[in-house]
Design a protein around this motif. Structure first.
Motif, PDB file in Angstrom:
ATOM      1  N   LYS A  10       1.263  89.395   6.547  1.00  0.00           N
ATOM      2  CA  LYS A  10       1.278  88.388   7.617  1.00  0.00           C
ATOM      3  C   LYS A  10      -0.127  88.152   8.144  1.00  0.00           C
ATOM      4  CE  LYS A  10       6.007  89.190   9.203  1.00  0.00           C
ATOM      5  NZ  LYS A  10       6.858  89.565  10.349  1.00  0.00           N
ATOM      6  N   ALA A  12      -2.748  84.646   9.861  1.00  0.00           N
ATOM      7  CA  ALA A  12      -2.655  83.326  10.490  1.00  0.00           C
ATOM      8  C   ALA A  12      -2.484  82.226   9.446  1.00  0.00           C
ATOM      9  CB  ALA A  12      -3.895  83.066  11.341  1.00  0.00           C
ATOM     10  N   SER A  14      -0.764  80.335   6.380  1.00  0.00           N
ATOM     11  CA  SER A  14       0.533  80.252   5.729  1.00  0.00           C
ATOM     12  C   SER A  14       0.358  80.408   4.222  1.00  0.00           C
ATOM     13  CB  SER A  14       1.192  78.913   6.050  1.00  0.00           C
ATOM     14  OG  SER A  14       0.379  77.849   5.560  1.00  0.00           O
ATOM     15  N   ILE A 123      -2.618  85.406  14.775  1.00  0.00           N
ATOM     16  CA  ILE A 123      -2.502  84.362  15.790  1.00  0.00           C
ATOM     17  C   ILE A 123      -1.063  84.222  16.301  1.00  0.00           C
ATOM     18  CG2 ILE A 123      -2.841  81.912  16.281  1.00  0.00           C
ATOM     19  CD1 ILE A 123      -5.419  83.440  15.847  1.00  0.00           C
ATOM     20  N   SER A 124      -0.085  84.316  15.394  1.00  0.00           N
ATOM     21  CA  SER A 124       1.308  84.139  15.809  1.00  0.00           C
ATOM     22  C   SER A 124       1.723  85.210  16.806  1.00  0.00           C
ATOM     23  CB  SER A 124       2.233  84.171  14.582  1.00  0.00           C
ATOM     24  OG  SER A 124       2.115  85.412  13.898  1.00  0.00           O
ATOM     25  N   TYR A 125       1.234  86.439  16.618  1.00  0.00           N
ATOM     26  CA  TYR A 125       1.567  87.504  17.564  1.00  0.00           C
ATOM     27  C   TYR A 125       0.882  87.274  18.907  1.00  0.00           C
ATOM     28  CZ  TYR A 125       3.599  90.073  13.661  1.00  0.00           C
ATOM     29  OH  TYR A 125       4.373  90.453  12.602  1.00  0.00           O
ATOM     30  N   ARG A 127       0.212  84.371  20.210  1.00  0.00           N
ATOM     31  CA  ARG A 127       0.961  83.311  20.887  1.00  0.00           C
ATOM     32  C   ARG A 127       2.234  83.864  21.516  1.00  0.00           C
ATOM     33  NH1 ARG A 127       0.112  79.218  16.012  1.00  0.00           N
ATOM     34  NH2 ARG A 127      -1.800  78.172  16.665  1.00  0.00           N
ATOM     35  N   LYS A 128       2.948  84.711  20.780  1.00  0.00           N
ATOM     36  CA  LYS A 128       4.186  85.280  21.319  1.00  0.00           C
ATOM     37  C   LYS A 128       3.902  86.131  22.545  1.00  0.00           C
ATOM     38  CE  LYS A 128       6.634  85.385  16.875  1.00  0.00           C
ATOM     39  NZ  LYS A 128       7.199  86.252  15.819  1.00  0.00           N
ATOM     40  N   SER A 131       3.105  83.882  25.447  1.00  0.00           N
ATOM     41  CA  SER A 131       4.307  83.196  25.911  1.00  0.00           C
ATOM     42  C   SER A 131       5.176  84.124  26.747  1.00  0.00           C
ATOM     43  CB  SER A 131       5.107  82.677  24.705  1.00  0.00           C
ATOM     44  OG  SER A 131       4.360  81.714  23.988  1.00  0.00           O
TER      45      SER A 131
END
Length: 257
Positions: A10, A12, A14, A123-125, A127-128, A131
């Motif tokens: 995983k 950032a 895809s 990056i996805s972590y 953002r979570k 949030s």
């Protein structure tokens, strides 16, 4: 078959971005000459063990970048003329770089200084986490212990420090934002009892600068595989020794003194 090495961990980036970047690199370095037919999307998906949709999306991006052309019923081909703007100069001559062209290969992870690849940031972590934090704005006005989270300090005393031969209690551990902050705090705390700082050269020079601002006498010592050389036989009460952690030393010399 084209040489694509796909890391499915995983990051950032895809999967289709990773495929797109590697094919673009192969094209820009002449490994895929003009008019070369790319593998059918189904075949490449089977080769890489991924969904066909990821390959199709990567091919579509290459066509949008004008690196490839696609014809229904024939397939996807490397374009005859390639836009030079699509190929920025590889970052192989930045500060700390060895100049090795292998560092520009998209499947190579460079460990040299000043070669950070933001594509590997989670990056996805981030953002979570942001949030979740923004869901409870009232927590912004709540402060924990000034020394840092107690559970974290306990874990440091129970797991980390014993591995380094250090005995401590949570009350003796202070969590700070970073080592720059910690070095200034140490210099301020010890300035009435300690006056001389011994540091290794080459080393983490900001340590010496921060202590120097508070009037400490600085003593530089050459560093080799055995640690710092030329140290005094008998350290006085006013001496401080900064032994640099190996992760601050890009030549991978381990200081153990």
């Amino acid at each position: 078959m084209i040489d694509i090495r796909l890391n499915l961990s995983k990051t950032a980036l895809s999967v289709h971005q990773k495929i797109n970047d590697q094919i673009a690199w192969l094209i820009s370095h002449g490994h895929l000459p003009p008019d070369t037919r790319l593998p059918p999307s189904r075949s490449l998906a089977l080769q890489l063990g991924i969904s066909r949709g990821c390959v199709i999306q990567a091919y579509e991006t290459l066509v949008q970048r004008k690196l490839c052309s696609s014809t229904t019923g024939r397939g996807t081909f490397v374009a005859n003329s390639l836009p030079s703007s699509q190929f920025p100069s590889p970052r192989t001559h930045t500060r700390g770089s060895s100049g090795n062209s292998a560092a520009a290969e998209p499947w190579v992870l460079s460990l040299m200084p000043s070669q950070a690849n933001t594509g590997h940031l989670p990056i996805s972590y981030f953002r979570k986490s942001f949030s979740r934090t923004l869901m409870y704005p009232g927590r912004f006005s709540q402060f924990g212990e000034g020394a840092g989270d107690l559970d974290l300090r306990r874990a440091i005393c129970e797991r980390l420090l014993p591995e380094r031969g250090i005995k401590s209690t949570p009350a003796q551990v202070l969590i700070v934002p970073g080592f720059q902050y910690a070095s200034v705090l140490l210099a301020m705390t010890l300035q009435n009892t300690h006056r001389k700082l011994h540091v290794g050269v080459p080393g983490y020079l900001d340590i010496a600068r921060n202590f120097g601002r508070f009037g400490y006498q600085l003593s530089a010592h050459q560093v080799d595989i055995g640690g710092m050389s030329g140290l005094p036989a008998h350290a006085g009460e006013e001496d401080i020794f900064y032994v640099m952690p190996e992760h601050h030393f890009p030549q991978c010399v381990n200081m153990f003194r």
